[in-house]
Design a protein around this motif. Structure first.
Motif, PDB file in Angstrom:
ATOM      1  N   ALA A 166      35.810  36.950  39.542  1.00  0.00           N
ATOM      2  CA  ALA A 166      34.428  37.459  39.429  1.00  0.00           C
ATOM      3  C   ALA A 166      34.527  38.165  40.584  1.00  0.00           C
ATOM      4  N   SER A 167      33.820  39.478  40.810  1.00  0.00           N
ATOM      5  CA  SER A 167      33.626  40.120  42.148  1.00  0.00           C
ATOM      6  C   SER A 167      32.636  39.557  42.853  1.00  0.00           C
ATOM      7  N   ASN A 168      33.024  39.329  44.150  1.00  0.00           N
ATOM      8  CA  ASN A 168      31.888  39.025  45.048  1.00  0.00           C
ATOM      9  C   ASN A 168      30.829  40.091  45.461  1.00  0.00           C
ATOM     10  N   ALA A 169      31.147  41.317  45.242  1.00  0.00           N
ATOM     11  CA  ALA A 169      30.147  42.529  45.550  1.00  0.00           C
ATOM     12  C   ALA A 169      29.451  42.630  44.398  1.00  0.00           C
ATOM     13  N   ILE A 170      29.895  42.819  43.082  1.00  0.00           N
ATOM     14  CA  ILE A 170      29.086  43.224  42.061  1.00  0.00           C
ATOM     15  C   ILE A 170      29.125  42.404  40.792  1.00  0.00           C
ATOM     16  N   GLY A 171      29.967  41.219  41.045  1.00  0.00           N
ATOM     17  CA  GLY A 171      29.707  40.039  39.892  1.00  0.00           C
ATOM     18  C   GLY A 171      30.581  40.466  38.579  1.00  0.00           C
ATOM     19  N   THR A 172      31.640  41.510  38.641  1.00  0.00           N
ATOM     20  CA  THR A 172      32.338  41.866  37.459  1.00  0.00           C
ATOM     21  C   THR A 172      33.291  40.521  36.936  1.00  0.00           C
ATOM     22  N   ARG A 173      33.250  40.506  35.992  1.00  0.00           N
ATOM     23  CA  ARG A 173      34.306  39.499  35.505  1.00  0.00           C
ATOM     24  C   ARG A 173      35.195  40.063  34.681  1.00  0.00           C
ATOM     25  N   PRO A 174      36.432  40.303  35.353  1.00  0.00           N
ATOM     26  CA  PRO A 174      37.620  41.058  34.620  1.00  0.00           C
ATOM     27  C   PRO A 174      37.761  39.829  33.387  1.00  0.00           C
ATOM     28  N   ASP A 175      38.670  40.588  32.474  1.00  0.00           N
ATOM     29  CA  ASP A 175      39.438  39.762  31.484  1.00  0.00           C
ATOM     30  C   ASP A 175      40.493  39.137  31.952  1.00  0.00           C
ATOM     31  N   VAL A 176      40.477  38.156  32.744  1.00  0.00           N
ATOM     32  CA  VAL A 176      41.612  37.571  33.278  1.00  0.00           C
ATOM     33  C   VAL A 176      42.616  37.000  32.187  1.00  0.00           C
ATOM     34  N   ALA A 177      42.177  36.505  31.210  1.00  0.00           N
ATOM     35  CA  ALA A 177      43.191  35.870  30.375  1.00  0.00           C
ATOM     36  C   ALA A 177      44.018  36.906  29.732  1.00  0.00           C
ATOM     37  N   ALA A 178      43.362  38.105  29.499  1.00  0.00           N
ATOM     38  CA  ALA A 178      44.138  39.377  28.917  1.00  0.00           C
ATOM     39  C   ALA A 178      45.277  39.839  30.021  1.00  0.00           C
ATOM     40  N   VAL A 179      44.757  39.740  30.932  1.00  0.00           N
ATOM     41  CA  VAL A 179      45.904  40.146  32.022  1.00  0.00           C
ATOM     42  C   VAL A 179      46.984  39.022  32.332  1.00  0.00           C
ATOM     43  N   THR A 329      25.180  38.585  40.839  1.00  0.00           N
ATOM     44  CA  THR A 329      25.316  39.280  42.034  1.00  0.00           C
ATOM     45  C   THR A 329      25.224  40.593  42.001  1.00  0.00           C
ATOM     46  N   VAL A 330      24.228  41.381  42.758  1.00  0.00           N
ATOM     47  CA  VAL A 330      24.104  42.696  42.682  1.00  0.00           C
ATOM     48  C   VAL A 330      24.241  43.460  44.235  1.00  0.00           C
ATOM     49  N   SER A 331      24.812  44.462  44.467  1.00  0.00           N
ATOM     50  CA  SER A 331      24.689  45.199  45.636  1.00  0.00           C
ATOM     51  C   SER A 331      23.852  46.569  45.339  1.00  0.00           C
ATOM     52  N   PHE A 332      23.210  46.825  46.456  1.00  0.00           N
ATOM     53  CA  PHE A 332      22.351  48.147  45.936  1.00  0.00           C
ATOM     54  C   PHE A 332      22.097  48.613  47.435  1.00  0.00           C
ATOM     55  N   ARG A 333      21.486  49.873  47.494  1.00  0.00           N
ATOM     56  CA  ARG A 333      21.230  50.485  48.636  1.00  0.00           C
ATOM     57  C   ARG A 333      19.897  51.083  48.468  1.00  0.00           C
ATOM     58  N   LEU A 334      19.193  51.096  49.457  1.00  0.00           N
ATOM     59  CA  LEU A 334      17.775  51.591  49.557  1.00  0.00           C
ATOM     60  C   LEU A 334      17.900  52.973  50.322  1.00  0.00           C
ATOM     61  N   ASP A 335      17.854  53.993  49.379  1.00  0.00           N
ATOM     62  CA  ASP A 335      17.592  55.372  50.006  1.00  0.00           C
ATOM     63  C   ASP A 335      18.754  55.666  50.856  1.00  0.00           C
ATOM     64  N   ALA A 375      26.678  47.950  51.441  1.00  0.00           N
ATOM     65  CA  ALA A 375      25.576  47.759  50.611  1.00  0.00           C
ATOM     66  C   ALA A 375      24.724  46.647  51.072  1.00  0.00           C
ATOM     67  N   VAL A 376      23.570  46.285  50.482  1.00  0.00           N
ATOM     68  CA  VAL A 376      22.819  45.241  50.413  1.00  0.00           C
ATOM     69  C   VAL A 376      23.250  44.206  49.427  1.00  0.00           C
ATOM     70  N   ARG A 377      23.513  42.997  49.412  1.00  0.00           N
ATOM     71  CA  ARG A 377      24.057  42.144  48.304  1.00  0.00           C
ATOM     72  C   ARG A 377      22.948  40.880  48.026  1.00  0.00           C
ATOM     73  N   ALA A 378      22.479  40.871  46.809  1.00  0.00           N
ATOM     74  CA  ALA A 378      21.540  39.613  46.586  1.00  0.00           C
ATOM     75  C   ALA A 378      22.223  39.162  45.651  1.00  0.00           C
ATOM     76  N   SER A 379      22.397  37.558  45.552  1.00  0.00           N
ATOM     77  CA  SER A 379      23.281  36.896  44.898  1.00  0.00           C
ATOM     78  C   SER A 379      22.224  35.657  44.471  1.00  0.00           C
ATOM     79  N   ILE A 380      22.270  35.532  43.279  1.00  0.00           N
ATOM     80  CA  ILE A 380      21.393  34.356  42.597  1.00  0.00           C
ATOM     81  C   ILE A 380      22.172  33.038  42.532  1.00  0.00           C
TER      82      ILE A 380
END
Ligand SMILES: Cc1ncc(COP(=O)(O)O)c(C=O)c1O
Length: 419
Positions: A166-179, A329-335, A375-380
């Protein structure tokens, strides 16, 4: 399935300080039982490892219990759990040892979605061994790491594929099993960075196809210690530099010097704590961990949905694209505000969010955002609440208003719906 966030929060003494923690991706607070375990071990007669007196036998038992705990958390054989100070240090160790088995002209594959800890150790080891590095790219419009590209990247000379769970920046979970299937078909090993993912999801390293799975306990309520999990036979094929008198057995020969017994007992306590997040969970610790992680994930995912919808509704906020189904986990920018300024303003409100590139160096470089502060990162994490999400959204909305970019949309909508 049952999950009571208020009961869960009571287990984290540091929450009493009143900060709002959306910085879990950089490190979570520790559970009280973890702090107790560390302190108790330090107050106990614990000698260096030996079988000839009891305090030394105690440290042996602590190490064994910690290996068993990590195996229960991520799946795998306790006899293949190696400990180290950090995921970065462990990955360098494995990269150096694996590179000794490579020959010039071999190839490895790394990804631009990964934290640099799962990129640079490989790139540097490859450079020394004359090995070619192939790069998997992510789609900047969606934040996905398409698995299909690996069919072209992996060939008969591929020795290793390093990929994040999983990406620590945007949370993406690649299909690791397929890779991993593609990698294994070519005879390559797969090194999976589970540092971000382990905190958020039930983990089965074998189902992912990970030959090595690395994780850091300080991301999941534990102390600052990391583990790399592989089959004993996989470790056995490698020969790291080591001291003459230190054990030649695995995984011990990958653990340099004396282990931190107190932190290892903290790791064991952290897994026990995670296993109890769902008090209705039954069965073995592994089964309770899986059920509890699923319950915690359901809680975090619901909060994350509110967070993302709220951020999107604030004028001037741009969340970086990420596919559905990722970690919360989300990364965002404010303007045009520098992310560090946004994060500092939120920090002044006692809301902890991270800013910068968080070592997702290739990701932010490819997005063209590194030079402008990332970016700014908020992670739950599972101890976050709906109220905290509301506080974050209000604070971002107010900040947008102050910058003259927002229309106070979130505050307005929130106040309209709050009697
Ligand atoms: C996805 C990911 N991989 C690796 C690391 C590095 O972990 P460590 O600090 O244990 O070296 C981090 C730390 O933030 C991370 O988020």
């Amino acid at each position: 399935m049952s999950f009571d966030v208020h009961q869960v929060r009571a287990a984290y003494p540091a929450l009493a300080e009143g900060y709002v923690h959306f910085d879990g991706a950089a490190g979570t607070l520790v559970a009280e039982s973890v702090a107790d375990a560390v302190a108790t071990t330090m107050r106990s007669a614990v000698g260096n490892r030996t079988t000839v007196f009891e305090p030394g036998r105690r440290s042996n038992r602590i190490v064994e219990a910690a290996r068993a705990a990590v195996a229960d958390l991520v799946g795998g054989d306790p006899a293949g759990v190696a400990f180290g100070p950090s995921a970065t240090a462990l990955t360098y160790t494995v990269a150096r040892a694996l590179a000794d088995t490579w020959t010039a002209g071999d190839e490895i594959v790394v990804s631009r979605l990964d934290h640099d800890a799962n990129v640079r150790p490989w790139v540097q080891a490859a450079g020394r061994a004359g090995v070619t590095v192939r790069w998997a790219g992510f789609d900047p419009a969606t934040g996905a790491l398409p698995a299909a590209q690996y069919a072209d990247l992996i060939g008969e000379r591929t020795r290793l594929v390093a990929i994040t769970a999983a990406s620590n920046a945007i949370g993406t979970r690649p299909d690791v099993a397929a890779v991993a299937r593609l990698a294994h078909a070519a005879g390559a090993l797969v090194y999976v960075d589970g540092v971000h993912a382990t905190a958020h999801l039930p983990t089965d390293a074998a189902a992912l196809g990970a030959d090595f799975y690395v994780t850091s306990a300080y991301k999941w309520s534990g102390p600052h210690l990391a583990a790399c999990v592989a089959a004993p036979a996989t470790w056995n094929a490698l020969a790291p530099d080591k001291l003459r008198p230190s054990p030649d057995s695995v995984p011990d020969r990958f653990e340099f010097g004396t282990l931190s017994f107190e932190l290892l007992d903290g790791v064991r306590a952290a897994v026990d704590h995670l296993a109890g997040l769902d008090p209705a969970a039954r069965g073995s610790r592994r089964e309770r961990v899986l059920a509890s992680q699923a319950a915690a994930h359901a809680h975090s995912s619901a909060l994350f949905g509110t967070l993302i919808d709220g951020l999107r509704a604030i004028d001037g906020v741009t969340p970086l694209p990420a596919p559905a189904g990722g970690c919360p986990t989300v990364s965002f920018r404010l303007d045009a505000e520098p992310p560090a300024a946004t994060a500092t303003a939120l920090g002044d409100e006692r809301i902890c969010v991270y800013s910068g590139d968080y070592y997702a160096y290739e990701y932010f470089s490819a997005m063209g955002l590194r030079d402008t502060g990332g970016a700014v990162r908020a992670s739950i994490y599972h101890y976050n609440t709906a109220d905290e999400v509301s506080r974050l959204l209000s604070a971002v909305s107010e900040r947008a208003l102050r910058l003259g970019v927002g229309a106070g949309d979130y505050i307005d909508a929130h106040e309209r719906s709050t009697p």
